[in-house]
Design an enzyme around this catalytic site. Structure first.
Site, PDB file in Angstrom:
ATOM      1  N   ASP A  69      52.436  35.708  38.025  1.00 41.07           N
ATOM      2  CA  ASP A  69      51.518  36.169  39.066  1.00 41.07           C
ATOM      3  C   ASP A  69      50.939  34.953  39.787  1.00 41.07           C
ATOM      4  OD1 ASP A  69      49.804  37.553  40.706  1.00 41.07           O
ATOM      5  OD2 ASP A  69      48.330  38.000  39.152  1.00 41.07           O
ATOM      6  N   ASN A 111      39.104  36.251  34.025  1.00 39.13           N
ATOM      7  CA  ASN A 111      39.203  37.603  33.478  1.00 39.13           C
ATOM      8  C   ASN A 111      40.295  37.756  32.429  1.00 39.13           C
ATOM      9  OD1 ASN A 111      38.598  40.610  33.689  1.00 39.13           O
ATOM     10  ND2 ASN A 111      40.794  40.564  34.169  1.00 39.13           N
ATOM     11  N   HIS A 112      41.398  37.002  32.621  1.00 41.90           N
ATOM     12  CA  HIS A 112      42.564  37.236  31.769  1.00 41.90           C
ATOM     13  C   HIS A 112      43.349  35.949  31.577  1.00 41.90           C
ATOM     14  CE1 HIS A 112      43.294  38.175  36.060  1.00 41.90           C
ATOM     15  NE2 HIS A 112      44.250  37.280  35.896  1.00 41.90           N
ATOM     16  N   ARG A 207      36.640  29.023  43.602  1.00 39.81           N
ATOM     17  CA  ARG A 207      36.755  30.414  44.033  1.00 39.81           C
ATOM     18  C   ARG A 207      37.026  31.152  42.730  1.00 39.81           C
ATOM     19  NH1 ARG A 207      41.166  34.173  43.243  1.00 39.81           N
ATOM     20  NH2 ARG A 207      41.196  35.639  44.966  1.00 39.81           N
ATOM     21  N   ASP A 209      38.149  34.187  40.498  1.00 40.59           N
ATOM     22  CA  ASP A 209      39.093  35.294  40.618  1.00 40.59           C
ATOM     23  C   ASP A 209      38.590  36.546  39.905  1.00 40.59           C
ATOM     24  OD1 ASP A 209      41.833  36.210  41.246  1.00 40.59           O
ATOM     25  OD2 ASP A 209      42.026  36.317  39.070  1.00 40.59           O
ATOM     26  N   TYR A 213      35.290  42.254  36.760  1.00 38.90           N
ATOM     27  CA  TYR A 213      35.911  43.021  35.678  1.00 38.90           C
ATOM     28  C   TYR A 213      35.724  42.447  34.278  1.00 38.90           C
ATOM     29  CZ  TYR A 213      38.177  44.403  39.997  1.00 38.90           C
ATOM     30  OH  TYR A 213      38.402  44.811  41.278  1.00 38.90           O
ATOM     31  N   LEU A 214      34.940  41.398  34.154  1.00 41.81           N
ATOM     32  CA  LEU A 214      34.915  40.658  32.883  1.00 41.81           C
ATOM     33  C   LEU A 214      34.486  41.489  31.670  1.00 41.81           C
ATOM     34  CD1 LEU A 214      35.629  38.249  34.505  1.00 41.81           C
ATOM     35  CD2 LEU A 214      33.578  37.066  33.750  1.00 41.81           C
ATOM     36  N   GLU A 251      35.275  36.270  44.332  1.00 39.47           N
ATOM     37  CA  GLU A 251      36.232  37.260  44.819  1.00 39.47           C
ATOM     38  C   GLU A 251      35.840  38.576  44.162  1.00 39.47           C
ATOM     39  OE1 GLU A 251      40.739  38.931  44.764  1.00 39.47           O
ATOM     40  OE2 GLU A 251      39.754  38.167  42.988  1.00 39.47           O
ATOM     41  N   HIS A 316      46.299  35.251  50.233  1.00 43.37           N
ATOM     42  CA  HIS A 316      47.590  35.318  49.535  1.00 43.37           C
ATOM     43  C   HIS A 316      47.868  36.711  48.976  1.00 43.37           C
ATOM     44  CE1 HIS A 316      44.505  34.686  46.565  1.00 43.37           C
ATOM     45  NE2 HIS A 316      45.329  35.145  45.638  1.00 43.37           N
ATOM     46  N   ASP A 317      46.921  37.629  49.108  1.00 41.85           N
ATOM     47  CA  ASP A 317      47.101  38.998  48.626  1.00 41.85           C
ATOM     48  C   ASP A 317      47.330  39.946  49.811  1.00 41.85           C
ATOM     49  OD1 ASP A 317      46.794  38.366  45.909  1.00 41.85           O
ATOM     50  OD2 ASP A 317      44.608  38.394  46.102  1.00 41.85           O
TER      51      ASP A 317
HETATM   52  C1  BGC Z   1      44.160  37.350  42.917  1.00 41.79           C
HETATM   53  C2  BGC Z   1      45.533  37.920  42.875  1.00 41.79           C
HETATM   54  C3  BGC Z   1      45.919  38.103  41.423  1.00 41.79           C
HETATM   55  C4  BGC Z   1      44.858  38.918  40.659  1.00 41.79           C
HETATM   56  C5  BGC Z   1      45.021  38.818  39.194  1.00 41.79           C
HETATM   57  C6  BGC Z   1      43.378  38.503  42.333  1.00 41.79           C
HETATM   58  O1  BGC Z   1      42.310  38.937  42.786  1.00 41.79           O
HETATM   59  O2  BGC Z   1      43.740  37.002  44.204  1.00 41.79           O
HETATM   60  O3  BGC Z   1      46.461  37.145  43.550  1.00 41.79           O
HETATM   61  O4  BGC Z   1      47.128  38.780  41.331  1.00 41.79           O
HETATM   62  O5  BGC Z   1      43.570  38.450  40.950  1.00 41.79           O
HETATM   63  O6  BGC Z   1      44.695  37.531  38.763  1.00 41.79           O
END
Ligand code: BGC
Length: 558
Positions: A69, A111-112, A207, A209, A213-214, A251, A316-317
């Site tokens: 990803d 988050n992950h 930034r 990400d 959702y944490l 974000e 990028h999304d």
């Molecule tokens: C990023 C994505 C990513 C996702 C999971 C998002 O908000 O901008 O590109 O796939 O987080 O990490």
């Protein structure tokens, strides 16, 4: 270790006055001919970014990752992906950027982690491992049933079965990205260590990400819970204490009421990405009606004391439609998603120029709009030259193709053969490197790149006014023109944008301060006049104007 930035780079609200530029490192410039963009490649292009007028760059994840990803699946938070360079390369990039007055943000993916990460590998193999508690496990995969699936085109559940663990594990995004368990104190401590590590190497901020959702709580949507805010307050407090002047950017792709609290009354994020506005900008343009922009801004301005919205057109999304109504989403798809391949999850995987039919006037006008708003503008790499996308590539890869530096089969991105590039170059003849490239546009009068550069130059010259949180919407009833004033200390700047395909007459009553002698700073109209407190003129189709009014001196005291 990267050197300290010059103090001037981190003073005051620097983040409100500069233009940001987003860079997926793998797609920007390949310095060693392996077909993959890298950190030295970014360093090599800093002069270009400086000439463009960029004041800060945001690097997409550069950490070790199996890259399922785009690097948002980290398998080592403390090392750089070998294909992207070394720690020395990172230090050099930061140092060279700082030397040019450009700040550097990294991406903080909290988050992950990748399921390849040793933490997850150990956790799945050994139930007695301390890492077991770092993830969320279930025997049934039925918990947290109110949590929505974000990548709904790829995943059907937030739980996936793990053969090795003999249990389900939770993931908010792809199954290859296991969510961390923030109720484990060791996870929170580790993630703060991760932030400290890169800030210590010279980053000017992050930034962040997937912020909302944490934490997960049964019976809730597990979004934007109070614990999430608490965690980021801790991160911010550490940054203020140990790295003063660095910034946190959220974000948080949520609705207006859920997004605003991320400013945390000045104690959380200094900047929050304005997701509620972004799709509305495109809808307003398609509908030739600015009212929805006015409404969203009315609900969200000003950002609370000292903080700032971060605006963007594309990134990028995909262009997300998650927080639009069903009707609005349909309208967006009808306006911009005629090719069904462009539709992804709740939105559209398209770049700016193709969304706007490759029309430079519209791209310039929308960029001017972005740069005029009260807050910080974020440009997406390549949008300044009108780069296109590739709908034949999977997922969001089509908006992450190699930067087009010059003509030719690899667009000057790499010396590798075209079939070895990280992704194929754009081939649509309207957007291919033969017509869209830095070399082809730089220095060419009237090119999109030069038009965008002129915008940045005016914005940078007048940073004091543009970085102020002040903004007054203009009343232009029934007009397709979106207009507002940015009051400044020496000058007020009037910004007008014609969202329609037709030439329009503009007539606006000006606020009392308006001096009678405006200066046209930039734009398409040179016949704006001010008489008796009203502005009159015409704007061509998709035209815009930035007009400066020197401040009328205050009357002498009686
Ligand atoms: C990023 C994505 C990513 C996702 C999971 C998002 O908000 O901008 O590109 O796939 O987080 O990490």
């Amino acid at each position: 270790m990267a050197s300290e930035p010059p103090p001037s780079l981190r003073t005051g609200s620097w983040f409100r006055s500069v233009v940001f530029y987003e860079i997926p490192v793998r797609s920007f410039f390949d310095s060693n001919g392996d077909g993959i963009g890298d950190l030295p490649g970014v360093t090599a292009k800093l002069d270009y970014l400086g000439r463009l007028g960029v004041g800060a760059i945001w690097l997409l994840p550069f950490y070790v990752s199996p890259w399922r990803d785009e690097g948002y699946d980290i398998s080592d938070h403390y090392a750089i992906h070998p294909k992207l360079g070394t720690v020395d390369d990172f230090d050099r990039l930061v140092e060279e950027a700082h030397r040019r007055g450009i700040r550097v943000l990294g991406d903080y993916v909290a988050n992950h982690v990748s399921t390849d990460h040793p933490w997850f590998q150990e956790a799945r193999r050994d139930r007695s491992s301390p890492y077991r508690a770092w993830f969320l496990w279930s025997d049934t995969g039925t918990e947290f049933s109110r949590v929505r699936v974000i990548f709904r085109d790829e995943e059907t559940s937030n739980w996936s079965w793990d053969e090795v663990a003999g249990q389900y594990y939770f993931h908010r995004f792809f199954a290859s990205q296991a969510d961390l368990n923030y109720d484990a104190p060791a996870v929170r401590a580790e993630m703060i260590r991760y932030a400290r590590f890169w800030l210590g190497r010279g980053l000017d901020g992050f930034r962040c990400d997937a912020v909302p959702y944490l934490f997960k709580r049964e019976g809730t949507r597990s979004q934007s819970l109070p614990e999430v805010h608490q965690f980021f307050r801790e991160v911010r407090a550490m940054m203020d204490r140990e790295f003063p002047g660095t910034v946190l950017v959220a974000e948080a792709n949520q609705s207006v009421p859920e997004t605003i609290p991320y400013f945390g009354e000045g104690r959380e994020f200094q900047m929050v990405m304005h997701f509620p506005l972004m799709p509305n900008l495109f809808l307003a343009l398609g509908e030739e009606d600015p009212r929805r922009i006015v409404h969203v801004l009315r609900a969200t301005l000003p950002a609370p004391g000292g903080t700032s919205w971060a605006y963007f057109l594309r990134n990028h999304d995909e262009v997300t439609g998650e927080h639009l109504s069903e009707d609005e989403r349909e309208m967006m798809l009808w306006l911009y998603g005629r090719d069904p391949r462009a539709v992804l999850n709740h939105g559209l995987r398209r770049r700016l120029a193709p969304m706007l039919d490759g029309d430079d006037d519209r791209v310039e006008m929308m960029t001017a709009l972005l740069l005029g708003l009260p807050g910080a503008p974020y440009l997406y790499y390549g949008d300044e030259i009108g780069m296109g996308d590739r709908l034949d590539l999977p997922d969001r890869d089509g908006v992450r193709t190699p930067m087009q530096w010059s003509e030719g089969p690899t667009a000057g991105f790499s010396t590798a053969s075209p079939d070895r590039l990280v992704r194929p170059i754009v081939s649509d003849p309207r957007f291919a490197p033969s017509v869209r490239s830095v070399a082809g546009e730089e220095g060419r009068d009237g090119s999109l790149l030069e038009r965008v550069r002129a915008l940045l130059s005016v914005r940078n010259e007048r940073a004091e006014t543009f970085s102020s949180p002040l903004y007054d919407a203009l009343e232009l009833p029934g007009s397709p023109v979106f207009g507002f004033v940015r009051p400044g200390p020496a000058e007020h700047i009037l910004c007008l944008y014609n969202l329609s395909r037709s030439e329009v007459e503009v007539q606006a009553r000006l606020p009392a301060w308006s001096a009678p002698h405006p200066t046209e700073l930039l734009g398409h109209e040179r016949r704006l006049t001010v008489t008796e407190g009203a502005l009159r003129g015409r704007l061509p189709p998709y035209g815009f104007a930035w007009v400066g009014f020197p401040r009328v001196p205050d009357p002498p005291p009686p």
